[in-house]
Design a protein around this motif. Structure first.
Motif, PDB file in Angstrom:
ATOM      1  N   UNK A  54       0.833  -1.207   0.000  1.00 12.84           N
ATOM      2  CA  UNK A  54       0.000   0.000   0.000  1.00 12.84           C
ATOM      3  C   UNK A  54       0.861   1.248   0.000  1.00 12.84           C
ATOM      4  N   UNK A  55       1.865   1.274   0.839  1.00 10.63           N
ATOM      5  CA  UNK A  55       2.764   2.431   0.911  1.00 10.63           C
ATOM      6  C   UNK A  55       3.459   2.663  -0.433  1.00 10.63           C
ATOM      7  N   UNK A  70      -0.693  17.927 -10.354  1.00 11.38           N
ATOM      8  CA  UNK A  70      -1.510  17.910  -9.146  1.00 11.38           C
ATOM      9  C   UNK A  70      -0.634  17.569  -7.945  1.00 11.38           C
ATOM     10  N   UNK A  71      -1.267  17.410  -6.792  1.00 14.57           N
ATOM     11  CA  UNK A  71      -0.552  17.051  -5.568  1.00 14.57           C
ATOM     12  C   UNK A  71      -1.493  16.282  -4.655  1.00 14.57           C
ATOM     13  N   UNK A  72      -0.927  15.631  -3.656  1.00 10.83           N
ATOM     14  CA  UNK A  72      -1.739  14.771  -2.787  1.00 10.83           C
ATOM     15  C   UNK A  72      -2.838  15.535  -2.066  1.00 10.83           C
ATOM     16  N   UNK A  73      -2.640  16.810  -1.809  1.00 13.48           N
ATOM     17  CA  UNK A  73      -3.650  17.615  -1.123  1.00 13.48           C
ATOM     18  C   UNK A  73      -4.918  17.804  -1.960  1.00 13.48           C
ATOM     19  N   UNK A  74      -4.853  17.484  -3.242  1.00  9.16           N
ATOM     20  CA  UNK A  74      -6.007  17.634  -4.136  1.00  9.16           C
ATOM     21  C   UNK A  74      -6.742  16.311  -4.388  1.00  9.16           C
ATOM     22  N   UNK A  75      -6.323  15.257  -3.696  1.00  8.40           N
ATOM     23  CA  UNK A  75      -6.972  13.949  -3.839  1.00  8.40           C
ATOM     24  C   UNK A  75      -8.330  13.994  -3.138  1.00  8.40           C
ATOM     25  N   UNK A  76      -9.349  13.517  -3.839  1.00 10.77           N
ATOM     26  CA  UNK A  76     -10.692  13.500  -3.258  1.00 10.77           C
ATOM     27  C   UNK A  76     -11.202  12.085  -2.965  1.00 10.77           C
ATOM     28  N   UNK A  77     -10.594  11.057  -3.620  1.00 11.34           N
ATOM     29  CA  UNK A  77     -11.056   9.688  -3.377  1.00 11.34           C
ATOM     30  C   UNK A  77      -9.928   8.693  -3.643  1.00 11.34           C
ATOM     31  N   UNK A  78      -9.849   7.698  -2.758  1.00 11.29           N
ATOM     32  CA  UNK A  78      -8.962   6.554  -2.952  1.00 11.29           C
ATOM     33  C   UNK A  78      -9.811   5.316  -2.753  1.00 11.29           C
ATOM     34  N   UNK A  79      -9.731   4.406  -3.708  1.00 13.43           N
ATOM     35  CA  UNK A  79     -10.495   3.163  -3.618  1.00 13.43           C
ATOM     36  C   UNK A  79      -9.511   2.004  -3.689  1.00 13.43           C
ATOM     37  N   UNK A  80      -9.662   1.044  -2.766  1.00 12.30           N
ATOM     38  CA  UNK A  80      -8.755  -0.093  -2.718  1.00 12.30           C
ATOM     39  C   UNK A  80      -9.476  -1.412  -2.866  1.00 12.30           C
ATOM     40  N   UNK A  81      -8.745  -2.386  -3.391  1.00 10.57           N
ATOM     41  CA  UNK A  81      -9.237  -3.752  -3.530  1.00 10.57           C
ATOM     42  C   UNK A  81      -8.223  -4.655  -2.835  1.00 10.57           C
ATOM     43  N   UNK A  82      -8.648  -5.362  -1.805  1.00 12.37           N
ATOM     44  CA  UNK A  82      -7.770  -6.237  -1.030  1.00 12.37           C
ATOM     45  C   UNK A  82      -8.173  -7.686  -1.248  1.00 12.37           C
ATOM     46  N   UNK A  83      -7.175  -8.556  -1.395  1.00 15.04           N
ATOM     47  CA  UNK A  83      -7.471  -9.971  -1.610  1.00 15.04           C
ATOM     48  C   UNK A  83      -7.958 -10.657  -0.346  1.00 15.04           C
ATOM     49  N   UNK A  88      -7.053  -5.020   5.835  1.00 19.50           N
ATOM     50  CA  UNK A  88      -7.599  -3.665   5.965  1.00 19.50           C
ATOM     51  C   UNK A  88      -6.851  -2.802   6.986  1.00 19.50           C
ATOM     52  N   UNK A  89      -6.487  -3.309   8.173  1.00 19.49           N
ATOM     53  CA  UNK A  89      -5.746  -2.451   9.108  1.00 19.49           C
ATOM     54  C   UNK A  89      -4.376  -2.016   8.572  1.00 19.49           C
ATOM     55  N   UNK A  90      -3.682  -2.911   7.867  1.00 22.50           N
ATOM     56  CA  UNK A  90      -2.381  -2.560   7.287  1.00 22.50           C
ATOM     57  C   UNK A  90      -2.548  -1.506   6.188  1.00 22.50           C
ATOM     58  N   UNK A  91      -3.568  -1.687   5.371  1.00 28.79           N
ATOM     59  CA  UNK A  91      -3.856  -0.736   4.298  1.00 28.79           C
ATOM     60  C   UNK A  91      -4.190   0.625   4.899  1.00 28.79           C
ATOM     61  N   UNK A  92      -5.036   0.626   5.921  1.00 22.71           N
ATOM     62  CA  UNK A  92      -5.442   1.872   6.572  1.00 22.71           C
ATOM     63  C   UNK A  92      -4.246   2.583   7.214  1.00 22.71           C
ATOM     64  N   UNK A  93      -3.337   1.822   7.794  1.00 26.86           N
ATOM     65  CA  UNK A  93      -2.147   2.424   8.416  1.00 26.86           C
ATOM     66  C   UNK A  93      -1.298   3.158   7.373  1.00 26.86           C
ATOM     67  N   UNK A  94      -1.021   2.506   6.250  1.00 27.31           N
ATOM     68  CA  UNK A  94      -0.212   3.140   5.200  1.00 27.31           C
ATOM     69  C   UNK A  94      -0.941   4.341   4.600  1.00 27.31           C
ATOM     70  N   UNK A  95      -2.242   4.193   4.381  1.00 28.32           N
ATOM     71  CA  UNK A  95      -3.067   5.277   3.854  1.00 28.32           C
ATOM     72  C   UNK A  95      -3.013   6.489   4.779  1.00 28.32           C
ATOM     73  N   UNK A 107     -12.226   3.865   0.487  1.00 21.49           N
ATOM     74  CA  UNK A 107     -12.980   2.620   0.505  1.00 21.49           C
ATOM     75  C   UNK A 107     -12.030   1.465   0.241  1.00 21.49           C
ATOM     76  N   UNK A 108     -12.195   0.377   0.982  1.00 22.79           N
ATOM     77  CA  UNK A 108     -11.474  -0.863   0.697  1.00 22.79           C
ATOM     78  C   UNK A 108     -12.527  -1.947   0.486  1.00 22.79           C
TER      79      UNK A 108
END
Length: 134
Positions: A54-55, A70-83, A88-95, A107-108
């Motif tokens: 994820x990182x 653009x830059x990260x401050x302009x991000x409005x949505x990130x969507x993830x797909x996990x196997x 989810x906790x690891x993904x959320x930590x890196x996010x 969303x994951x």
């Protein structure tokens, strides 16, 4: 109002073969399609760690954003797909390390598999150039 569309490639051979872009910019709107932790040499970064993948992916996505002005401050949505949703906790930590103060939508979704068995997470991202946080 006419909006100019620009397609961006990451250079992955499958993009040209299949006919898709890694990122599309339409006016101030940026859309980045599913991105995994595949490195330029074709290997998967952090094969055993959803956090490391994820990182790595988020760093890759931020570089793509910068390529489009653009830059990260302009991000409005990130969507993830996990196997596996156990990641989810690891993904959320890196996010959180990248987006905690920006707070885009996040969303994951669990999926049975990705392109390779060693890919644990795939991310998509949307941004709007010029958007500001209130």
């Amino acid at each position: 109002m006419e909006l100019i569309r620009t397609n961006y490639s990451s250079g992955a051979p499958l993009e040209e073969k299949s006919g898709y872009s890694r990122m599309v910019k339409v006016g101030p709107f940026i859309y980045i399609g599913g991105t995994t932790a595949v490195q330029p040499d074709g290997t998967v970064y952090g094969e055993e760690s959803a956090y490391e993948q994820t990182k790595y992916i988020l760093e890759k996505l931020v570089k793509l954003l910068e390529k489009a002005g653009s830059k990260k401050e302009e991000v409005i949505r990130v969507k993830g797909y996990a196997t596996d949703m156990k990641y989810a906790p690891e993904v959320a930590k890196a996010y959180s390390e990248i987006f905690h103060d920006i707070k885009p939508l996040f969303t994951v979704i669990g999926t049975p598999m990705l392109n390779r068995p060693t890919q644990l997470i795939e991310l998509e991202l949307d941004a709007i150039i010029g958007s500001k946080i209130e």
